[in-house]
Design an enzyme around this catalytic site. Structure first.
Site, PDB file in Angstrom:
ATOM      1  N   GLY A   1       0.790  -1.229   0.000  1.00 13.56           N
ATOM      2  CA  GLY A   1       0.000   0.000   0.000  1.00 13.56           C
ATOM      3  C   GLY A   1       0.818   1.273   0.000  1.00 13.56           C
ATOM      4  O   GLY A   1       0.264   2.356  -0.172  1.00 13.56           O
TER       5      GLY A   1
ATOM      6  N   CYS B   1     -28.593  -8.443 -15.938  1.00 17.42           N
ATOM      7  CA  CYS B   1     -27.982  -8.199 -17.242  1.00 17.42           C
ATOM      8  C   CYS B   1     -28.960  -8.617 -18.337  1.00 17.42           C
ATOM      9  O   CYS B   1     -29.496  -9.724 -18.319  1.00 17.42           O
ATOM     10  CB  CYS B   1     -26.680  -8.986 -17.374  1.00 17.42           C
ATOM     11  SG  CYS B   1     -25.972  -8.906 -19.038  1.00 17.42           S
TER      12      CYS B   1
ATOM     13  N   CYS C   1     -27.068 -11.763 -20.297  1.00 20.52           N
ATOM     14  CA  CYS C   1     -26.799 -13.069 -19.683  1.00 20.52           C
ATOM     15  C   CYS C   1     -27.634 -13.303 -18.437  1.00 20.52           C
ATOM     16  O   CYS C   1     -27.532 -14.357 -17.814  1.00 20.52           O
ATOM     17  CB  CYS C   1     -25.309 -13.212 -19.362  1.00 20.52           C
ATOM     18  SG  CYS C   1     -24.792 -12.323 -17.882  1.00 20.52           S
TER      19      CYS C   1
ATOM     20  N   CYS D   1     -23.721  -6.481 -18.438  1.00 21.66           N
ATOM     21  CA  CYS D   1     -22.498  -6.684 -17.659  1.00 21.66           C
ATOM     22  C   CYS D   1     -21.400  -5.755 -18.168  1.00 21.66           C
ATOM     23  O   CYS D   1     -21.173  -5.644 -19.373  1.00 21.66           O
ATOM     24  CB  CYS D   1     -21.990  -8.112 -17.806  1.00 21.66           C
ATOM     25  SG  CYS D   1     -22.980  -9.341 -16.955  1.00 21.66           S
TER      26      CYS D   1
ATOM     27  N   CYS E   1     -19.736 -11.899 -19.181  1.00 24.60           N
ATOM     28  CA  CYS E   1     -21.038 -11.954 -19.815  1.00 24.60           C
ATOM     29  C   CYS E   1     -21.059 -12.984 -20.948  1.00 24.60           C
ATOM     30  O   CYS E   1     -21.964 -13.802 -21.055  1.00 24.60           O
ATOM     31  CB  CYS E   1     -21.391 -10.566 -20.349  1.00 24.60           C
ATOM     32  SG  CYS E   1     -23.117 -10.368 -20.800  1.00 24.60           S
TER      33      CYS E   1
END
Lengths: 367, 190, 290
Positions: free
Chosen positions: C29, C238, C241, C263, C269
């Site tokens: 980080g 979606c 899908c 998506c 997807c």
């Protein structure tokens, strides 16, 4: 399915590039511009591209200008991206601008001085009237009158002042063993004058102009006088370790500006003028002057000046002077951000629903 | 002269594969990775040690070579293009016995990345006394074995880890194997 | 490509970046400054991610590049071509097949594995930049782990709006020590960073910073006990899908408020559709969307 174009990016890019090439060429019945024409006739553009592209190569700079359709920042970017791939064979010794082959040299602080005032090729006293004769091509100008140079060498004005001890010494009395290099090491603070000047020399002319101008209007004023501006050719030398002595590898055109600024002194130290310095590839007086103003403004800590103006803020100036970084980040906003925007849409819709529900329940309570 | 011994035969590909081994080792502390298989470095360098240094050290950085490794100085100077540093508080330090970590550079709070990376060549990795490592990179505490670490290694490492985010990072090499223990990791005996 | 090294960067530059990457992994980080080079693509368009990928990539790797979750957005296409041209590596759109995934603004829906590396393009690596523009000052704040001002900023949101109003680039604490910008991924993706089996590398070219999250590292989105972090997505399925758990793009289909949700992760997807999942395939009206 027609609503969702998930394919086609590759073809779109290819087609865009083809169109760009066509657009760049323009009407094919008009003769194509040559690099020699750009180099010879658009010299100030070439100079600016070399300065901001941080690479002295007029031929490649002309190519970049052509490739970028005259977009100077785009051209400087092309040159930078090429420069970064070049191996480093040697480091030059500092150029000696006192030994410059002068084309132009003016001082605003003396009426006359050794070597004289040399006006040179300048726009300064042209009347800005469009010259329609230029539109009518094909008539080369009569050769300009020449006169022998008044003196073999032209001492720098700052050296003349220095002889009387009226101006502070030139540069850091204890310089770092090696000057810093922003292109290899990331910037860290406090930033030394070496890397600050490097950043300004690569910096955007417009930015330096605006920052320098702001100091004149009171945002970190420095009482500047143009001690001297000189433009001309300087020899570049390197010292190959196997030879042990310096050899000349060629000449470059440089513009140098030495500002003479407000004097400083104390009870123990008699007052002296201070310096602001600008040095730029090519013929670039506006930039060299802006650089010198900003250099002096950023030296506030050396002279115990209160830093309260943008041009004095080293971090602000150095981080924002680079137009390649700036143009990239500003223009990246053109890239798709629809995922982020979608998350904002969800958040703002939710917040509006909540606000409406709150308002409704308040209304209900009131009734 | 030991500089006659070659460096990487394919510098671009071998530096890349060695780097990936070191990166993976640093990301998953204590895991063992192959490196330097094709190298024939001068004594006392193990192939993995040589590969790590060829991959990471050049004239933009500094390398201190401990007395027990000086026989390889000429080879390292030539192939890495770096002059040996006089102080172990340099960017990289090479040794075959664990030095006093306090003599290395632990970095600063503002620039902990300036700390020394210690490349320590040991007798063997994967065998020998067992330590337990835990911290970032490890899903759960993991066993780690090395031959040639001092008996008080865990205690000495604890002092280093306590400096976090300052601290030394350790790359261990033996034969053609390497492992790493970054400063973020806790080491316990057994 | 003639005249250029494998993966464009010269070896000295790669070594410099590799050294920075190792320190970044060792200090999860923490932003490590590096000598970012000028790349043939503009700053802000992925130069940091490209430099990291170029320094990590080998001939045996398979590279996937996504932007906004999609493999075929123009900038993703451009970067994928850059590596196909300069490194000759295999490229893929299949998340599972990739060994290195360079991304802008998304983490794939499919959980990444231990043998994968994800490289994020980062426009602004400094999570404190909106609170404190001076990098000299933010560096000092990170050194002292002085993050109170960020908590105050989040709390101000809660006071004003009832919850935190940051929807992307939502700040995280890494390994309980460093406050980190996850790059402008939607907050929906933040939980994927926590204890991710893959190594996560972040490159910010213009700002000249590299940082990293090792695998299986604690990554927490900043929050408060009484206002826990929560993610948002469009509350739809979606249209292609039928997925009800993926992050969705909203596509405007007419000027009457009609829209379609699909998506954002195009590979996810497509593989769901290949498995036989289907959506309605139809836009929805404004009323249905709200």
């Amino acid at each position: 399915m027609a609503y969702v174009a998930v394919k086609g990016g590759e073809r779109a890019i290819d087609n865009a590039h083809a169109w760009l090439a066509e657009d760049r060429r323009g009407d094919p019945s008009v003769p194509e511009i040559s690099l020699a024409q750009i180099q010879q006739q658009l010299g100030r553009s070439v100079d600016r591209v070399m300065a901001e592209g941080s690479l002295y190569d007029p031929h490649l700079a002309a190519l970049a200008v052509k490739q970028a359709q005259g977009d100077i920042i785009e051209a400087a970017f092309l040159l930078r991206a090429y420069r970064t791939t070049l191996p480093r064979f040697a480091y030059a010794t500092p150029v000696d601008t006192a030994a410059m082959q002068i084309r132009r040299r003016i001082s605003a602080v003396y009426k006359d001085l050794p070597g004289g005032q040399v006006l040179g090729p300048t726009y300064d006293y042209t009347h800005r009237l469009l010259d329609f004769a230029l539109a009518a091509e094909g008539h080369p100008p009569a050769p300009a009158a020449t006169a022998p140079a008044e003196a073999a060498t032209m001492p720098r004005v700052s050296d003349i002042l220095r002889g009387e001890d009226l101006i502070e010494p030139d540069g850091d009395p204890n310089p770092p063993a090696e000057p810093g290099d922003l292109t290899r090491e990331p910037l860290a603070f406090p930033a030394g004058r070496d890397v600050r000047l490097q950043a300004l020399a690569r910096g955007d002319e417009g930015f330096l102009l605006a920052m320098g101008y702001s100091t004149q209007r009171g945002w970190g004023g420095t009482h500047p006088f143009v001690g001297e501006i000189r433009v001309g050719e300087c020899a570049v030398e390197i010292t190959p370790p196997e030879l042990g002595f310096a050899i000349d590898i060629g000449d470059i055109t440089l513009t140098e500006c030495q500002m003479v600024n407000q004097f400083k002194g104390s009870k123990t130290k008699p007052p002296q003028f201070t310096r602001g310095y600008g040095l730029v590839f090519g013929h670039a007086e506006r930039k060299a002057m802006g650089m010198a103003l900003v250099d002096r403004a950023m030296r506030h800590d050396e002279f115990a000046e209160e830093p309260n103006a943008p041009a004095q803020n080293v971090e602000f100036v150095v981080y924002h002077s680079d137009n390649i970084e700036g143009t990239g980040f500003v223009e990246h906003l053109k890239l798709p951000h629809y995922v982020d925007f979608q998350s904002e849409l969800e958040t703002i819709r939710r917040m509006r629903r909540e606000a409406e529900a709150n308002a409704a329940s308040l209304k209900e309570a009131a009734e | 002269m030991s500089i006659d011994l070659p460096g990487f035969a394919d510098p671009v590909a071998q530096a890349q594969s060695t780097f990936r081994a070191v990166l993976d080792a640093m990301a998953r502390p204590g895991t063992l990775h192959d490196a330097g298989n094709t190298l024939t470095p001068p004594a006392p360098l193990a192939p993995a040690t040589a590969a790590v240094l060829l991959t990471l050290v050049d004239h933009d950085t500094t390398l201190h070579i401990a007395p027990d490794c000086v026989a390889a100085t000429a080879w390292l100077t030539f192939h890495c293009g770096t002059a040996p540093a006089s102080s172990p508080a340099s960017a990289f330090a090479l040794a075959r016995t664990l030095p006093d970590l306090a003599t290395l550079n632990a970095g600063t709070d503002e620039a902990p990345e300036s700390a020394t990376t210690l490349v320590l060549q040991v007798a063997a990795l994967g065998t020998g006394p067992e330590f337990t490592l835990s911290g970032p990179g490890l899903k759960s505490p993991a066993a780690f074995r090395a031959e040639g670490l001092p008996p008080d290694f865990a205690a000495r490492w604890a002092e280093n880890h306590a400096l976090f985010p300052r601290g030394i990072d350790l790359i261990l090499c033996a034969g053609t194997t390497l492992a790493a223990i970054p400063r973020s990791i806790t080491v316990q005996e057994g | 490509m003639n005249g250029y090294n494998f993966a464009y960067l010269d070896e000295q530059t790669k070594r410099m970046i590799r050294r920075a990457l190792l320190k970044a992994v060792a200090i999860p980080g923490h932003q490590v400054p590096f000598g970012s080079r000028e790349m043939p693509l503009p700053y802000g368009w992925g130069t940091g991610g490209i430099q990291v990928t170029a320094s990590v990539l080998g001939a045996g790797d398979t590279l996937k590049v996504i932007d906004q979750g999609a493999d075929d957005t123009t900038n993703a296409v451009s970067i994928r071509r850059f590596f196909a041209r300069t490194a000759g590596v295999a490229t893929t759109t299949d998340t599972a097949e990739a060994t290195i995934i360079q991304t802008r603004h998304r983490i794939p829906e499919k959980q990444l594995r231990e043998d994968q590396i994800i490289v994020y393009q980062v426009p602004q690596p400094e999570p404190l930049s909106k609170l404190e523009p001076s990098r000299a000052e933010t560096r000092r704040m990170h050194a002292l782990a002085e993050y109170g001002s960020m908590h105050v900023r989040l709390y101000e949101d809660i006071t004003r709006f009832g919850h935190v109003a940051i929807s992307y680039d939502y700040p995280v604490m890494v390994n309980r020590r460093y406050l980190m910008a996850p790059s402008p991924i939607p907050a929906f993706d933040n939980p994927k960073m926590h204890m991710m089996p893959a190594l996560q590398l972040f490159g910010a070219g213009r700002e000249k910073r590299i940082y990293a999250i090792p695998p299986y590292t604690d990554v927490r989105s900043l929050d408060f006990d009484d206002h826990p972090f929560r993610t948002t997505r469009a509350p739809q399925c979606c249209a292609l899908c039928g997925a009800d758990d993926s992050y969705l793009d909203e596509v405007v289909t007419d000027d009457q408020g009609g829209r379609m949700f699909v998506c954002s992760d195009t590979d996810h997807c497509e593989s769901r559709q290949a498995e036989g999942h289907t959506g309605t395939g139809e836009p929805i009206t404004r009323e249905a969307a709200e």
